[in-house]
Design a protein around this motif. Structure first.
Motif, short mmCIF file in Angstrom:
data_model
loop_
_atom_site.label_atom_id
_atom_site.label_comp_id
_atom_site.label_asym_id
_atom_site.label_seq_id
_atom_site.Cartn_x
_atom_site.Cartn_y
_atom_site.Cartn_z
N UNK A 418 0.85 -1.19 0.00
CA UNK A 418 0.00 0.00 0.00
C UNK A 418 0.88 1.24 0.00
N UNK A 419 0.49 2.24 -0.80
CA UNK A 419 1.16 3.54 -0.72
C UNK A 419 0.14 4.63 -1.00
N UNK A 420 0.45 5.83 -0.55
CA UNK A 420 -0.40 7.00 -0.73
C UNK A 420 0.43 8.13 -1.31
N UNK A 421 -0.24 8.98 -2.10
CA UNK A 421 0.44 10.10 -2.73
C UNK A 421 -0.39 11.37 -2.55
N UNK A 463 5.06 11.22 -1.04
CA UNK A 463 4.63 9.83 -1.16
C UNK A 463 4.92 9.10 0.14
N UNK A 464 3.99 8.20 0.52
CA UNK A 464 4.10 7.47 1.78
C UNK A 464 3.90 5.98 1.51
N UNK A 465 4.78 5.19 2.10
CA UNK A 465 4.65 3.74 2.06
C UNK A 465 4.15 3.24 3.41
N UNK A 466 3.55 2.05 3.41
CA UNK A 466 3.05 1.44 4.65
C UNK A 466 3.87 0.19 4.95
N UNK A 469 1.73 -1.74 8.50
CA UNK A 469 0.59 -0.86 8.73
C UNK A 469 0.97 0.50 9.30
N UNK A 470 2.25 0.82 9.25
CA UNK A 470 2.71 2.13 9.72
C UNK A 470 3.10 2.97 8.51
N UNK A 471 2.55 4.16 8.43
CA UNK A 471 2.82 5.03 7.28
C UNK A 471 4.15 5.75 7.46
#
Length: 806
Positions: A418-421, A463-466, A469-471
């Motif tokens: 999982x990643x978020x941008x 950008x963030x990686x998990x 379950x920790x961002x």
């Protein structure tokens, strides 16, 4: 209209405090006793000093004109379809006309009502003019008129001229929207006030050097005061989702003030289904693994646009204009959902694993533009000096969440990722320009101008990686990119007409200074260059119906800001998009030789060479099994071909428009994943469109358009795209003396616009099958308010830099 508004506008007229003032009022009706709303009412003095006062009747047919001095006047009342009412007024007291009855004006010729004329095509030295005023096409929307315009191709949500996207202007003011948004705007705007469409394939020096062809939509003018407006809408049902568009526009004119406002909202969902196949190869070009991806995307948008314009005439020699364009894409309604399933096969074609990706993205955009123009007209007819200042604030941001599950062939979970941008971009654009026009004599004219513009852009990507379950922030893929560009331009232009010859030539010089800075790489890129853009147009008339012409033009395409951005924006774990801050501008040289026969049939030969074109090319990394969508300069593109166009009357109620082009396209690009090898992709291609327009019934109030389009396989960058075709049928009926219209139709009746795309060379092997909602059932309406014969007062911002905001 509320009477209080009329009172307020009249209160703005200069007041005379030193003499008694009077008023004229009354009610206007037809011979059936029905009130006539928005009729033009003019009171003109009969003295040496001519003074004119104007207003329009409200929704109950009432009018009032105040602040009149004692004297003799003429009262004139006009409304479309009725004979003018004219009477002399000796004003020594307030006068109430109570009820004024207008008589219908019905003109017939041999028992047939004269309704409309046929559109005509006229060739000028630097452009083709398609005159549509008061024709049957006036009952359509502007996009439908473009479909009939010689040299213009409208298909697949795009408008093109000579295989490229043109810049759209309204009354020589640029429309600063994306291609999709421009189409939605034109589709929702009635063509009732369109005078002509100008197709400028090789724009002269007075136009910005940026971009290719220009489409200038010229609207009718009317000096009478009054109000008109319209409400419009359309509904389209696709295979998966409906699409809507609703809007309204209003125009009000007084003696010195012109105001125009337009609002449009377009709620829609669009569905796309792609199948993609990638063969990753080893050094011997043998397949090591193959990926088969099923990709489904649902995109939701509710774009809202506001366009407003205010013209104020200070006096006969000086005027001011203020324009604002606002585009809003709200976060709550701008969403994209992508579901993709990828099957991974080994070298023997055995399923090795799968991964399923769910991509959720929300966007928000505010695009605010403001322009102030000042124009001074000199005593010499046609001589004028104008100044323009412009400011744009473009603010966009988005959030993306990507979840991927990796599984064995038996569906057993291997792992998840999982990643978020978070990304944003803020652009500020300032421009100032001055233009001067001087008619030398009745047959020649001189033009000159200067312009300066400055763009400041800041782009942020976090950008963030998990992990467990920790961002955690991914510092290798987070960055800030600052971009600054200053452009100085000056141009000269001269035109001359003789009995059988017309000449127009000019030159435009532009100096550009660029600085880009990436914080992650701690790298600063600078670039500055000066380019000269000559233009040459020559036309010879053999007689009244036959012409030959030659054009030469040099143009520039500067990279868009997102193409310069070096961020790696990941679409999923194995694909990303990236720009290049070192991109060079594309320089085009275009030559055109044409001949028009009997003012009806046009034949053209053209040759275009593009140096350093910027394209987004997909490359496969065979070592890391990654797809890279890279914005890069290809070496060059060369195209040449033969075009044929005609707009002709085959019978009294049957017009035919044909556009056909046979062309050769040669692209040379560097294969970034193949040792930068220079690769050529070329092909001869054909596109052809025929539109049959039938006007039915005695008053021609029912029209039928049957259109067929065919596009053969074409070369596009590093890829080859398969053939496409489309059959469209549209019926349109007008009602109530052309005040209202209703249309129904089917677009791409046989759903044949979907295509395949192949990218195969050296160690690259990608196949894409694209399916979107091409087949649509459509219903549209348009209702005109007030005195809709008044001319539209639309001015748009003439700043090409905004075209790069995306």
């Amino acid at each position: 209209m509320d009477k209080r508004i009329l009172y307020f506008l009249l209160f703005l007229q200069p007041l005379t405090f030193f003499c008694q003032e009077f008023r004229v009022n009354g009610s206007v009706k037809d011979n059936k006793g029905t009130s006539i709303a928005y009729a033009n009412v003019v009171v003109a003095s009969l003295g040496i000093s001519k003074t004119i006062y104007g207003t329009s009747t409200d929704d109950k047919g009432y009018f009032i004109i105040e602040g009149l001095k004692e004297g003799d006047y003429v009262l004139k009342i006009m409304f479309l379809g009725f004979k003018p009412y004219i009477t002399r007024v000796e004003l020594h007291r307030n006068i109430n006309f109570e009820t004024i009855t207008l008589e219908e004006n019905i003109e017939k010729l041999d028992g047939i009502t004269v309704v409309a004329k046929r559109p005509t095509v006229k060739r000028l030295v630097d452009r083709t003019v398609f005159n549509v005023e008061n024709s049957t096409l006036s009952n359509n929307n502007i996009l439908d008129v473009l479909k009939h315009t010689p040299g213009v191709l409208v298909h697949d949500g795009k408008i093109s001229v000579k295989q490229s996207t043109p810049t759209v202007y309204i009354n020589d003011r640029k429309v600063h929207l994306s291609a999709t948004e421009v189409q939605q705007l034109l589709e929702g705007t009635s063509a009732n006030n369109v005078k002509s469409i100008e197709v400028i394939t090789n724009p002269p020096a007075s136009y910005e050097a940026e971009g290719g062809a220009v489409l200038n939509i010229v609207t009718s003018k009317n000096i009478a005061a009054g109000y008109h407006g319209s409400v419009f809408g359309n509904f389209k049902q696709g295979q998966e989702f409906p699409k809507y568009s609703v809007g309204t526009s209003h125009f009000f004119k007084t003696k010195k003030l012109n105001t125009y406002v337009n609002y449009n909202i377009s709620p829609r969902k669009d569905f796309r289904h792609n199948n993609e196949s990638v063969n990753f190869l080893n050094v011997n070009n043998q397949s090591t693994t193959s990926w088969e991806t099923d990709f489904k995307r649902v995109q939701e948008t509710v774009n809202q646009s506001i366009n407003a314009n205010i013209d104020y005439e200070i006096n006969k020699s000086n005027s001011l204009n203020f324009t604002t364009n606002i585009l809003i894409k709200p976060r709550n309604n701008t969403k994209t959902q992508v579901n993709s399933l990828t099957e991974v096969f080994d070298a023997n074609g055995v399923l090795d694993s799968t991964f399923y990706t769910l991509n959720r993205k929300v966007d928000e955009t505010f695009n605010l533009a403001f322009t102030l123009d000042y124009t001074h007209k000199f005593k010499k007819e046609g001589e004028k000096l104008s100044f323009s200042g412009h400011y744009t604030n473009y603010d966009t941001s988005n959030f993306q969440n990507v979840d991927t599950d990796y599984r064995f062939p038996d569906d057993l979970l291997i792992r998840t990722n999982r990643f978020q941008t978070f990304s944003s971009q803020v652009i500020e654009l300032y421009t100032g320009q001055m233009d001067y026009e001087l008619p030398i004599d009745d047959s020649s004219q001189f033009e000159a101008g200067v312009k300066v513009s400055n763009i400041d852009s800041e782009s942020i990507l976090d950008q963030f990686n998990f992990i467990n379950d920790t961002r955690e922030e991914d510092l290798q893929n987070s960055d800030v990119f600052d971009y600054n560009e200053t452009n100085y331009a000056a141009y000269l232009s001269y035109s001359k007409d003789w009995e059988h010859w017309s000449l127009k030539l000019g030159a435009r010089g532009e100096y550009t200074d660029i600085t880009g800075r990436s914080q992650l790489a701690n790298q600063i890129n600078t670039n500055d260059y000066f380019k000269l853009f000559p233009s040459f147009h020559l036309l010879h008339k053999f007689n009244g119906n036959n012409q030959v012409y030659f054009n030469y033009n040099k143009r520039i395409y500067r990279p868009r800001y997102d193409e310069l951005n070096p961020f790696k924006y990941f679409l999923n774990d194995n694909a990303y998009v990236s720009g290049d801050p070192n991109l060079q501008p594309q320089i085009d040289n275009v030559f055109t030789l044409g001949y028009t026969l009997n003012d009806t049939y046009t034949f053209e030969l053209y040759y275009r060479i593009e140096n350093d074109p910027t394209l987004e090319i997909v490359f496969q990394d065979n070592n890391e099994n990654i797809l890279k969508y890279i914005n890069t300069n290809i070496n060059r593109s060369v195209s040449y071909g033969f075009d044929f166009t005609t707009y002709t009357k085959l019978a009294n109620h049957w017009n035919l428009y044909v556009l056909s082009s046979i062309f050769y396209y040669n692209n040379q690009f560097f294969a970034l994943e193949s040792n930068n090898e220079l690769v050529t992709n070329d092909k001869w291609s054909l596109y052809s469109q025929a539109i049959n327009s039938f006007s039915l019934l005695q008053d021609r109030s029912l029209t039928v358009d049957i259109s067929y389009l065919y596009i053969s396989p074409v070369a596009d960058g590093a890829s080859l795209i398969s053939n496409r075709s489309s059959l469209d049928v549209t019926l349109r009926k007008t009602f109530w003396n052309n005040r209202a219209s209703l249309s129904i139709g089917a677009i791409d009746l046989f759903n044949s616009q979907n295509f395949n795309q192949k990218t195969q060379y050296t160690n690259q092997d990608i196949f894409l099958r694209s399916r979107i909602e091409n087949r649509l059932f459509s219903v549209g309406f348009n209702y005109k308010l007030g005195n809709f014969k008044l001319g539209i007062n639309k001015n748009e911002i003439d700043l090409r830099e905004r075209d790069r905001l995306n």
